[in-house]
Design an enzyme around this catalytic site. Sequence first.
Site, short mmCIF file in Angstrom:
data_model
loop_
_atom_site.label_atom_id
_atom_site.label_comp_id
_atom_site.label_asym_id
_atom_site.label_seq_id
_atom_site.Cartn_x
_atom_site.Cartn_y
_atom_site.Cartn_z
N LYS A 185 0.82 -1.20 0.00
CA LYS A 185 0.00 0.00 0.00
C LYS A 185 0.87 1.27 0.00
CE LYS A 185 -3.61 -2.25 -0.56
NZ LYS A 185 -4.60 -2.88 0.28
C1 LIG Z 1 -5.63 -3.91 0.62
C2 LIG Z 1 -7.07 -3.64 0.78
C3 LIG Z 1 -7.79 -4.06 1.90
C4 LIG Z 1 -7.24 -5.01 2.92
O1 LIG Z 1 -6.08 -4.64 3.54
P1 LIG Z 1 -5.08 -5.73 4.13
O2 LIG Z 1 -4.14 -4.91 4.92
O3 LIG Z 1 -4.45 -6.44 2.99
O4 LIG Z 1 -5.89 -6.65 4.99
C5 LIG Z 1 -9.11 -3.67 2.03
N1 LIG Z 1 -9.72 -2.93 1.09
C6 LIG Z 1 -9.07 -2.52 -0.01
C7 LIG Z 1 -9.79 -1.67 -0.99
C8 LIG Z 1 -7.74 -2.88 -0.22
O5 LIG Z 1 -7.11 -2.50 -1.34
#
Ligand SMILES: *Cc1c(COP(=O)(O)O)cnc(C)c1O
Length: 364
Positions: A185
Amino acid sequence: MTVPFLDLRVRDPEEKAALLAATERVLDHGRLVMGPEVEELETAVAARCGRKYAVGVSSGTGALFMAVRALGLDKGDDVITTSMSWIATANGIAVNGPAPVFADIRDDLNIDPASVERLITPKTKAILPVHFSGRVSPMEPLLEIAKRHGIPVIEDAAQAFGAKRRGRQAGNFGLMGCFSMNAMKMLAGCGDGGMVVTDDPDLRDKLVSLRYNGTINKEDCHTPSLNGRLDTLQAALLLERLKRVDRRIERRRAVGFFYNEALAGVGDLILPTEGPDDFHSYYAYTLRTPRRDALMAHLTAAGIESKVYHPILMPRHTAYRESARGEWSHADRCVAEILCLPCNETLSQEDVERVAAAVTGFFR
Ligand SMILES: *Cc1c(COP(=O)(O)O)cnc(C)c1O
């Protein structure tokens, strides 16, 4: 030489030294569980989002799970969300009991407020938009609808740390905002992590309880929940990454702008250009073309990695497709057309030019 979609190696020596030093500090002080770095990161992220509180959790999925849980929703309740997202969005709702109701999307791939309006019933207890690819959802109409029906909005801002709409940060709009800080992210740790932001002190206390088995004072369980704390080590790494996140966003925006210019008017492409009210973080550069699969094959042959984020609409996953309610006909069209080009800070200008030239070459 291939152009990788995303390379998670830490190659900047200054950043690598800072991450190693942060690791060493945590190993030396030894407060590995809920150490001081967790609160330090919470304070910094809350400030960044213009929020009173932030609660560090172990993932973005956990952030969504706990935010929905904190509302006290149950079986028989509905939460309206988008149909186009990573499945964690629907799971964060469904594992708590309520049913996700899937709204259609607009051409910018974000939830369509008109669809939300059509799907609202007395059972609707919350609206949960996703800021897809790093572009903030149409929050003004969504907040207006929510206010009119007396229901809260929870933002899934997992892809949108640092993105803005009319100068307002993602995570600043809803009753709660949920972030993922996993390694891919925008504000990325070196593993899993997440955060919920809010201005409500009662919700903050609930979230703190929910991230540790629903306990009060870490002893007596009031609500069954999971263990979902943020590691001190991860928080320490995230504090270092937070110092560098604006540089990262600027670089991604520069790559996004370069593609927008180089690919303008090429073939039948629909580009993720920024509207006048948007500050698109270009977490992902998601374009659209009806010839998506052929373009992807062309890029692969040219040594360029591309990805489809995300190839299956949420209501079409096996776990949901029998029972899914809502509307997603435009999303069905879009999901067959979306493709993400490499768009990140590790790409050289030469890489970016090669990608643009390969896309242009395909349509020529
Ligand atoms: C990455 C993501 C998540 C989940 O996050 P994690 O840290 O991988 O559990 C939830 N919603 C969206 C839109 C994402 O891109």
